[in-house]
Motif scaffolding. Structure first.
Motif, PDB file in Angstrom:
ATOM      1  N   ARG A  21       0.832  -1.205   0.000  1.00 49.82           N
ATOM      2  CA  ARG A  21       0.000   0.000   0.000  1.00 49.82           C
ATOM      3  C   ARG A  21       0.868   1.257   0.000  1.00 49.82           C
ATOM      4  O   ARG A  21       0.619   2.214  -0.744  1.00 49.82           O
ATOM      5  N   ALA A  22       1.896   1.257   0.847  1.00 51.00           N
ATOM      6  CA  ALA A  22       2.774   2.429   0.900  1.00 51.00           C
ATOM      7  C   ALA A  22       3.529   2.602  -0.410  1.00 51.00           C
ATOM      8  O   ALA A  22       3.692   3.729  -0.910  1.00 51.00           O
ATOM      9  N   ALA A  23       3.992   1.495  -0.990  1.00 57.21           N
ATOM     10  CA  ALA A  23       4.733   1.581  -2.249  1.00 57.21           C
ATOM     11  C   ALA A  23       3.849   2.127  -3.366  1.00 57.21           C
ATOM     12  O   ALA A  23       4.322   2.907  -4.223  1.00 57.21           O
ATOM     13  N   ARG A  24       2.573   1.755  -3.379  1.00 56.63           N
ATOM     14  CA  ARG A  24       1.656   2.293  -4.375  1.00 56.63           C
ATOM     15  C   ARG A  24       1.538   3.805  -4.252  1.00 56.63           C
ATOM     16  O   ARG A  24       1.526   4.541  -5.253  1.00 56.63           O
ATOM     17  N   VAL A  25       1.451   4.277  -3.012  1.00 59.90           N
ATOM     18  CA  VAL A  25       1.302   5.716  -2.787  1.00 59.90           C
ATOM     19  C   VAL A  25       2.540   6.465  -3.276  1.00 59.90           C
ATOM     20  O   VAL A  25       2.435   7.468  -3.999  1.00 59.90           O
ATOM     21  N   PHE A  26       3.722   5.972  -2.910  1.00 58.90           N
ATOM     22  CA  PHE A  26       4.932   6.701  -3.281  1.00 58.90           C
ATOM     23  C   PHE A  26       5.236   6.557  -4.774  1.00 58.90           C
ATOM     24  O   PHE A  26       5.776   7.488  -5.383  1.00 58.90           O
ATOM     25  N   ALA A  27       4.887   5.435  -5.367  1.00 59.22           N
ATOM     26  CA  ALA A  27       5.033   5.301  -6.814  1.00 59.22           C
ATOM     27  C   ALA A  27       4.104   6.279  -7.530  1.00 59.22           C
ATOM     28  O   ALA A  27       4.479   6.875  -8.553  1.00 59.22           O
ATOM     29  N   HIS A  28       2.913   6.443  -6.993  1.00 65.18           N
ATOM     30  CA  HIS A  28       1.968   7.399  -7.563  1.00 65.18           C
ATOM     31  C   HIS A  28       2.531   8.816  -7.483  1.00 65.18           C
ATOM     32  O   HIS A  28       2.495   9.573  -8.476  1.00 65.18           O
ATOM     33  N   LEU A  29       3.075   9.187  -6.319  1.00 65.91           N
ATOM     34  CA  LEU A  29       3.634  10.534  -6.157  1.00 65.91           C
ATOM     35  C   LEU A  29       4.845  10.727  -7.067  1.00 65.91           C
ATOM     36  O   LEU A  29       5.004  11.779  -7.700  1.00 65.91           O
ATOM     37  N   LEU A  60      11.795   3.003   0.891  1.00 70.67           N
ATOM     38  CA  LEU A  60      10.601   3.639   0.328  1.00 70.67           C
ATOM     39  C   LEU A  60      10.842   5.129   0.082  1.00 70.67           C
ATOM     40  O   LEU A  60      10.358   5.696  -0.904  1.00 70.67           O
ATOM     41  N   PHE A  61      11.611   5.753   0.978  1.00 72.80           N
ATOM     42  CA  PHE A  61      11.858   7.186   0.887  1.00 72.80           C
ATOM     43  C   PHE A  61      13.034   7.533  -0.030  1.00 72.80           C
ATOM     44  O   PHE A  61      13.411   8.696  -0.130  1.00 72.80           O
TER      45      PHE A  61
END
Length: 248
Positions: A21-29, A60-61
């Motif tokens: 879920r977190a990876a999806r968010v950061f990939a989107h950004l 992730l960051f």
């Protein structure tokens, strides 16, 4: 204009669900065609505060947009400092200030070690006062994990930030503070605090239901959401909330 992406409550626990879920968010950004002045993460980066969880967070960051971040009640200051900040382990509050895009971001540690509720201790308030004194006329965003007001969600209200009269009195002396930004609630909300916009970002790992929506406290299937805060040249603040769908 300043454009800020705001997320919270990743709760990386070493398992695939939270990481996906977190990876999806950061990939989107990372994939957005337009520029962002900053990405802000307001706490609960890890779920148990373990070093290996922060190693996941660090990876992730590591993308092109380097997030600003502060701890939440699930974070543990020692491993957080060592892995994410490259500092010696310490139980002192993790307070950071960043100047980005012409604005000042005061990232306050509202966590209380070993507890779920929040509080800004005297040292943190003194630090915040020094940041506000040094900001000049630049716009300031005050950021932390725990909401300082009742959101009418009993589960969250029981573990909100306490002792907030001191914070309100401090912020009231600085007209260049434009907003208070936080997480913790796992649901988007907009209110006011000390006469300022108080903007609560939805959670990434899960969504907390409102009392009239469901008998279940948490929805694990709702997609993660983010907020975009825009501060224009007239210092008018506008916030847009967006869902990050599967496959984004």
């Amino acid at each position: 204009m300043i454009v800020l992406a705001h997320v919270s409550d990743l709760h990386l626990d070493g398992g695939p669900r939270s990481l996906d879920r977190a990876a999806r968010v950061f990939a989107h950004l990372d994939g957005l065609p337009g520029e962002l002045d900053a990405v802000l993460v307001t706490g609960d980066l890890a779920d148990h505060g373990l070093a290996e969880e922060y190693e996941q967070v660090a990876k992730l960051f590591a993308g092109p947009r380097k997030p600003l971040h502060c701890p939440g009640n699930h974070d543990v200051r020692g491993p957080y400092r060592e892995v994410l900040l490259g500092e010696q382990a310490s139980d002192e509050p993790i307070n950071q200030v960043h100047r980005v895009g012409g604005a000042v971001f005061a990232l306050c540690d509202s966590s209380i070690p070993g507890r779920a509720d929040g509080h800004l201790d005297d040292g943190t308030l003194a630090w915040l006062e020094s940041v506000l004194d040094g900001a000049g006329d630049d716009p300031v965003f005050v950021c932390f994990h725990h909401p300082p007001v009742v959101l009418h969600i009993p589960y969250i209200d029981d573990i909100r930030q306490s002792g907030t009269d001191r914070l309100a009195a401090l912020l009231g002396r600085y007209p260049n503070v434009v907003a208070v930004l936080c997480g913790h609630a796992h649901t988007g909300a907009a209110s006011t605090f000390a006469g300022l916009p108080l903007l609560v970002v939805p959670g990434v790992v899960s969504t907390v239901n409102l009392p009239w929506e469901s008998h279940e406290t948490t929805d694990l299937d709702a997609p993660p959401s983010i907020a975009f805060h825009l501060l224009d040249d007239d210092r008018r603040l506008t916030t847009h909330y967006r869902v990050v769908p599967p496959g984004a």
